[in-house]
Write a protein that holds these residues in place. Sequence first.
Motif, PDB file in Angstrom:
ATOM      1  N   ASP A  56       0.857  -1.186   0.000  1.00  0.00           N
ATOM      2  CA  ASP A  56       0.000   0.000   0.000  1.00  0.00           C
ATOM      3  C   ASP A  56       0.890   1.232   0.000  1.00  0.00           C
ATOM      4  OD1 ASP A  56      -2.287   1.437  -0.070  1.00  0.00           O
ATOM      5  OD2 ASP A  56      -2.911   1.055   1.985  1.00  0.00           O
ATOM      6  N   GLY A  57       0.316   2.370  -0.368  1.00  0.00           N
ATOM      7  CA  GLY A  57       1.081   3.610  -0.424  1.00  0.00           C
ATOM      8  C   GLY A  57       1.656   3.836  -1.811  1.00  0.00           C
ATOM      9  N   VAL A  58       2.452   4.896  -1.898  1.00  0.00           N
ATOM     10  CA  VAL A  58       3.046   5.267  -3.190  1.00  0.00           C
ATOM     11  C   VAL A  58       4.560   5.160  -3.082  1.00  0.00           C
ATOM     12  CG1 VAL A  58       3.276   7.119  -4.902  1.00  0.00           C
ATOM     13  CG2 VAL A  58       1.134   6.852  -3.625  1.00  0.00           C
ATOM     14  N   GLY A  59       5.167   4.510  -4.047  1.00  0.00           N
ATOM     15  CA  GLY A  59       6.621   4.361  -4.048  1.00  0.00           C
ATOM     16  C   GLY A  59       7.189   4.581  -5.430  1.00  0.00           C
ATOM     17  N   ARG A  60       8.130   5.524  -5.535  1.00  0.00           N
ATOM     18  CA  ARG A  60       8.822   5.749  -6.809  1.00  0.00           C
ATOM     19  C   ARG A  60      10.321   5.715  -6.538  1.00  0.00           C
ATOM     20  NH1 ARG A  60       5.547   7.026 -10.852  1.00  0.00           N
ATOM     21  NH2 ARG A  60       7.219   7.683 -12.216  1.00  0.00           N
ATOM     22  N   ILE A  61      11.030   4.930  -7.329  1.00  0.00           N
ATOM     23  CA  ILE A  61      12.482   4.835  -7.225  1.00  0.00           C
ATOM     24  C   ILE A  61      13.050   5.220  -8.582  1.00  0.00           C
ATOM     25  CG2 ILE A  61      14.462   3.326  -6.674  1.00  0.00           C
ATOM     26  CD1 ILE A  61      12.554   3.509  -4.318  1.00  0.00           C
ATOM     27  N   MET A  62      13.939   6.222  -8.588  1.00  0.00           N
ATOM     28  CA  MET A  62      14.526   6.713  -9.834  1.00  0.00           C
ATOM     29  C   MET A  62      13.427   7.023 -10.853  1.00  0.00           C
ATOM     30  SD  MET A  62      17.859   4.226  -9.976  1.00  0.00           S
ATOM     31  CE  MET A  62      17.102   2.841  -9.144  1.00  0.00           C
TER      32      MET A  62
END
Lengths: 242, 230
Positions: free
Chosen positions: A69-75
């Motif tokens: 859950d939630g928002v995750g952005r990597i690079m």
Amino acid sequence: MVEDGFRKKADAAPIVELSGVISLIGRFPALAGLDLTINDGEIVVLRGPNGAGKTTLLRLCAGLAPLNDGVGRIMDLDLGDRVQRRRIRRQAGMLSQQTFLYDELTVEENLQFWATANRADPEAIEPVLDRLDLGRRLRTVKVSGLSTGQRRRASLAVMVCRRPKLWLLDEPHAGLDRAGRDFVDDLVGHAVRFGATVLIASHDVERAEELATRTVQMAGGRVLVDTNTRGESDRQEDLDAS
Amino acid sequence: MLRDAWLMAVKDLRIEFATRVVTGQILPFGALVLILFGFSISPDLTVVGTDRRSMLAQAAPGLFWVTVLLAALLALGRAFAVESADGNLDALKMAGLDPAGIFLGKVAAVAVQLLLLEVVLGLGAFLLYATPLHDPVMLLTTVILATAGITAAGTLYAALASGLRVRDTLVPLLVLPVLAPVLLAAGLATQAAVFGSADNGWLWTALLGVFALIYLAVGMLAFGLIMEES
């Protein structure tokens, strides 16, 4: 030198953007609503007791732990998207408690396999072996015959060959002698000067904080305190509330 | 994909060359099973309706393939044990190798090891059970297609179980029922090849081919998902 590199990139784009992230291991929320942003060129040290979620956070940033859950952005790639998560994995490098090496193969065979698998430049192997002091006597030794510190250096050699943009180091100083720990620190500084961003989970607080441009204190799968190297606390959450 | 398959296969065979598990442990295991089968059936018993063919020779094709299946279970377990140790499966994910390539590489490496086992165990079966040979081409085709089927299906199920603590006991439970058609078809095709029996052996080899193709295709499509869940 590392500090200079960090200052140059003070306005850089975020490499890690996590908001309200929950990551489950089985049914246990190893990350429980974690918020964290890390900018390009930073060296961030994660601190916290066992079970605080440091290793899961590193694995999440590597695209290995699930984003439930939630928002995750990597690079600038979405952790929730399967295809983009694969691209994240290729650009991240992880040094963990596990060596990611085949015990039955020699140091050189391991390095050749992983360099080819990672589409790294094969000519990079030789200088890396020399630089990590694995070049002469140890290159033909099976990994099962290496000491803990030597295995660590062999794992580091694979990571250096990969040239990742995001370095995720879980207890990188563990099992190393003083020279080895100094070497890891040099390597981290070198990586940042060449454009990498580094996230370190460490119990070796003094040494890790010498390297760090930021220190993040974790507990219960959340960020409690986020402090820059000058000791200014950017965010403080109540321990009880967590 | 083929580049990744080649890389994985060469790596797995290099590990086998370094450890010699197949030649030092699995092959002696298979030979022991063949010998024990020989002890369990008296060589004096003959099959009614044949030209005094011994019961042991008549049963040889089935005994051979049961032995191969048992040896294959050990080889398959070994193929994924090296990936489970020290987080290598995670490292493979991070390297961005094509999952279909990883699957094909694993299948190829296990198949090469299994073919080696089958050659040695086959020679042992011919000697121990005094089996004739009527159609070597059919036998060779049967061996190749059955090996492809065993390794493709076996690799798929061994991968499914690889992330579990009970994998060593689970793999045989998953794989043996799935490979029952291979055992049946390979046994009958081998019987036709060695005795020249009335059964059409080529029909059974065709079934082996279809089985291998289906599991190779399913494995290539599903392996990425299986790796994600491991």
